[in-house]
Structures are given as structure tokens and as C-alpha cells.
Design an enzyme around this catalytic site. Structure first.
Site, mmCIF file in Angstrom:
data_model
loop_
_atom_site.group_PDB
_atom_site.id
_atom_site.type_symbol
_atom_site.label_atom_id
_atom_site.label_comp_id
_atom_site.label_asym_id
_atom_site.label_seq_id
_atom_site.Cartn_x
_atom_site.Cartn_y
_atom_site.Cartn_z
ATOM 1 C CG ASP A 86 -54.270 -93.567 -95.986
ATOM 2 O OD1 ASP A 86 -54.830 -94.577 -95.531
ATOM 3 O OD2 ASP A 86 -54.703 -92.412 -95.808
ATOM 4 C CG ASP A 137 -51.308 -106.354 -84.032
ATOM 5 O OD1 ASP A 137 -51.462 -107.534 -83.708
ATOM 6 O OD2 ASP A 137 -52.262 -105.594 -84.309
ATOM 7 C CG ASP A 157 -58.304 -95.341 -91.771
ATOM 8 O OD1 ASP A 157 -57.441 -94.544 -92.233
ATOM 9 O OD2 ASP A 157 -59.101 -95.983 -92.483
ATOM 10 C CB SER A 158 -57.907 -101.498 -89.769
ATOM 11 O OG SER A 158 -59.217 -102.056 -89.750
ATOM 12 C CG ASP A 160 -62.581 -103.837 -95.722
ATOM 13 O OD1 ASP A 160 -62.684 -103.873 -96.953
ATOM 14 O OD2 ASP A 160 -62.686 -102.778 -95.058
HETATM 15 N N1 SAM Z 1 -59.437 -96.086 -95.487
HETATM 16 C C1 SAM Z 1 -59.156 -97.470 -95.749
HETATM 17 C C2 SAM Z 1 -60.406 -98.280 -95.595
HETATM 18 O O1 SAM Z 1 -61.335 -97.845 -94.964
HETATM 19 O O2 SAM Z 1 -60.430 -99.388 -96.148
HETATM 20 C C3 SAM Z 1 -58.057 -97.943 -94.841
HETATM 21 C C4 SAM Z 1 -56.769 -97.327 -95.224
HETATM 22 S S1 SAM Z 1 -55.322 -97.686 -94.356
HETATM 23 C C5 SAM Z 1 -54.276 -97.902 -95.704
HETATM 24 C C6 SAM Z 1 -55.525 -99.301 -93.673
HETATM 25 C C7 SAM Z 1 -54.286 -99.655 -92.897
HETATM 26 O O3 SAM Z 1 -54.574 -100.530 -91.802
HETATM 27 C C8 SAM Z 1 -53.213 -100.398 -93.723
HETATM 28 O O4 SAM Z 1 -52.097 -99.557 -93.884
HETATM 29 C C9 SAM Z 1 -52.877 -101.641 -92.894
HETATM 30 O O5 SAM Z 1 -51.498 -101.972 -92.916
HETATM 31 C C10 SAM Z 1 -53.350 -101.199 -91.518
HETATM 32 N N2 SAM Z 1 -53.618 -102.295 -90.574
HETATM 33 C C11 SAM Z 1 -54.312 -103.433 -90.814
HETATM 34 N N3 SAM Z 1 -54.336 -104.212 -89.710
HETATM 35 C C12 SAM Z 1 -53.628 -103.542 -88.744
HETATM 36 C C13 SAM Z 1 -53.292 -103.832 -87.387
HETATM 37 N N4 SAM Z 1 -53.693 -104.990 -86.805
HETATM 38 N N5 SAM Z 1 -52.574 -102.910 -86.698
HETATM 39 C C14 SAM Z 1 -52.176 -101.748 -87.286
HETATM 40 N N6 SAM Z 1 -52.441 -101.414 -88.580
HETATM 41 C C15 SAM Z 1 -53.175 -102.319 -89.296
#
Ligand code: SAM
Length: 287
Positions: A86, A137, A157-158, A160
Site C-alpha cells: 500500500d 515473493d 509488513d505482510s 497475517d
Molecule cells: N499493514 C497491514 C497489516 O499489518 O496487516 C499490511 C498491509 S500490506 C497491504 C500487506 C502486503 O503483504 C499485501 O500487499 C500482500 O500482498 C503482501 N504479502 C503477503 N505475503 C507476501 C510475500 N510472501 N511476499 C511479499 N509480499 C507479501
């Protein structure tokens, strides 16, 4: 008839937000994506039915996730963000004049595109020339990093770890070991570890494993009104500096973070401390 977005925190607790307009809905290769204009918090990003971030309260989480490690580290020049598509966390990191380069590794390009269109306050970071965005990834990226490639601060910051999304790979022990290898000497690693009221196993398991990998690891917390239970935690693991001690002065306007809040955020209520290994509880008392 008003429209409400409802998120289930547990079998006995739901959170609901009144929706003025649905700005976007779609499905990427990785997840369902929606952006809702909520009455109370403005534009809100929802992934796989879980609220991620809102224009109304995102500053708390992003200031605390960025400024605690970046002020505790003596010279954080190279920062790696995993997730954070984001753009809000990158915005707070890039406000630090001592940060020279930020690499953001986001698995889902759609999240970045949607954020640029509907969350301009978050996505302002994508215009910064110091920022490099890679659509990979994060677990694979860190695993395959060149041994010369090291970062002073690594932030995860992924989404959950619960559920089937790609975020769960970032909570597995092998990933934490790869992060330790990717962290430069004196580096600091921070990962969001959710709310202890509904997923105490996340902060407990990550804390235990972090102590096995890093010489120093502590938990800190903040309040995010739109996250279940409000109380939200982070693990801060370090190869050197104590993450609980601010060394650099944040002298630009912030709305949640300051040096006093930095120190206070590591003081853990017993309910949280009792989830952690004894070595972490002792450290939690001192301010
Ligand atoms: N602030 C939020 C929270 O604490 O729940 C997280 C926001 S951000 C939108 C989370 C991002 O992590 C998503 O865009 C998702 O696509 C990304 N994400 C999840 N798993 C991932 C991975 N293995 N590698 C890279 N990005 C990942």
C-alpha cells in the site's frame, strides 16, 4: 439501507464499518482485493476479507513500524520492506533523511496499482527516487539474496499468517534465518505480530524463534483502532543496538511516534509479557 463491511475477529467478536462507497473490488493471482470508502476511516484496503489499512488511522502503525527501528539504529542507510504494497510504511521510512535506499518486495502488483489509485496518501512513496519496488515473493527474495546484499533494517509488513494467503511463508522459521543472514552487522529486523487478544500464538511463536536466531529480541506495541482488539504488536530483533532505545532524533512532524512513546511501547502489560519467553519479560519492565 446502509452498507456495512464486517470482519470476523473470533467466533464471538465481529468488527463492522459503515461503507459510503465501494471504490474497487477484484481478485489478483494472490488474493481478493477491495477498497471501501468507510464513513469513519475513509479509504480502506481489504485483502481476503481482512482490513489491512485505512486512511484514518494508518499513521499509527506505519510510524511505529518505521521509526522505532530507524531511530534505534545508528546509521540505517539501506532498508528492505517485505510486503507493504500500500506504500504507507515506505512513506514513513523515506521521511527519514538518513535513509538512502529502500527496496520494497511486494508479491502482488495489483495491491500497488490499487493503492496508487485509491490510497494516494499511502502511495505518495512510490514517486520517491530512493525507492525500488520488486514484485516477488519476499520469502524467496530473502532466501536467494546475494551474500554481498545486506540491509541495515528489514521490515516485514505482510498480511497475517493465519489463512491461506502468501503471508504465512513470512512467519516460518526458515524465513527468519534468511532474514538474519540478510541483515548487516548491527542490523534491526521488525515484523508485525498481530493482536495478542485473538492470535496470541503469533507473537508467542515469533518471539521464541527470534530469540533463537538473534542476540537480542523484544516485543513492542501500539494501538490501531481498526485492528481487532486495538492492541497491535511488533517483534524487534537486533544484531546490535537495543531497539527499545532511540538514538536518532525524529525532528519532523509525527502524529503518534516520539522518543517517549518509543520507550513506553516496550513496556509490556502482564497479559502480553506472559506470552513471551522469560528472557523477554525481564527486559520488558525497564523504560
Ligand atoms: N499493514 C497491514 C497489516 O499489518 O496487516 C499490511 C498491509 S500490506 C497491504 C500487506 C502486503 O503483504 C499485501 O500487499 C500482500 O500482498 C503482501 N504479502 C503477503 N505475503 C507476501 C510475500 N510472501 N511476499 C511479499 N509480499 C507479501
Amino acid at each position: 439501507m446502509a452498507l456495512w463491511f464486517s470482519e470476523t475477529a473470533s467466533s464471538g467478536h465481529r468488527l463492522e464499518w459503515k461503507v459510503r462507497r465501494v471504490l474497487y473490488t477484484g481478485r489478483s493471482r494472490f488474493q481478493d482485493i477491495a477498497v471501501l470508502e468507510t464513513e469513519a476511516f475513509g479509504p480502506t484496503l481489504v485483502l481476503d476479507g481482512i482490513l489491512q489499512t485505512t486512511a484514518g488511522d494508518e499513521f499509527i502503525y506505519h510510524e511505529m513500524m518505521a521509526l522505532v527501528p530507524l531511530s534505534a539504529h545508528p546509521a540505517p542507510e539501506r532498508v528492505l520492506i517485505i510486503g507493504g504494497g500500500d506504500g504507507g510504511l515506505a512513506r514513513e521510512v523515506l521521511r527519514c533523511p538518513w535513509v538512502q535506499r529502500v527496496t520494497l518486495v511486494e508479491i502482488d502488483p495489483e495491491v500497488v496499482e490499487v493503492s496508487k489509485r485509491y490510497l494516494p496518501g499511502h502511495a505518495v512513496s512510490f514517486a520517491d527516487p530512493r525507492l525500488e519496488v520488486l514484485f516477488r515473493d519476499g520469502a524467496q527474495f530473502v532466501e536467494q539474496l546475494d551474500p554481498q546484499d545486506r540491509y541495515d533494517v528489514i521490515l516485514v509488513d505482510s498480511t497475517d499468517p493465519e489463512g491461506e494467503g502468501p503471508g504465512r511463508l513470512l512467519y516460518a522459521p526458515p524465513f527468519r534465518r534468511a532474514v538474519a543472514r540478510a541483515l548487516a552487522e548491527g542490523g534491526i529486523f521488525v515484523q508485525q505480530t498481530g493482536t495478542p487478544f485473538y492470535n496470541p500464538e503469533t507473537v508467542r511463536d515469533v518471539a521464541e524463534d527470534s530469540l533463537a536466531v538473534f542476540p537480542l529480541a523484544k516485543v513492542y506495541w501500539c494501538i490501531v483502532p481498526t485492528y481487532p482488539g486495538g492492541l497491535f504488536t511488533f517483534i524487534a530483533a537486533s544484531k546490535g543496538p537495543d531497539p527499545a532505545v532511540p538514538r536518532r532524533t525524529v525532528d519532523w512532524p509525527t502524529r503518534w511516534y516520539n522518543a517517549t512513546v518509543h520507550r513506553a511501547s516496550f513496556a509490556l502489560p502482564p497479559l502480553l509479557a506472559e506470552l513471551l519467553p522469560p528472557a523477554m519479560r525481564a527486559g520488558a519492565a525497564g523504560l
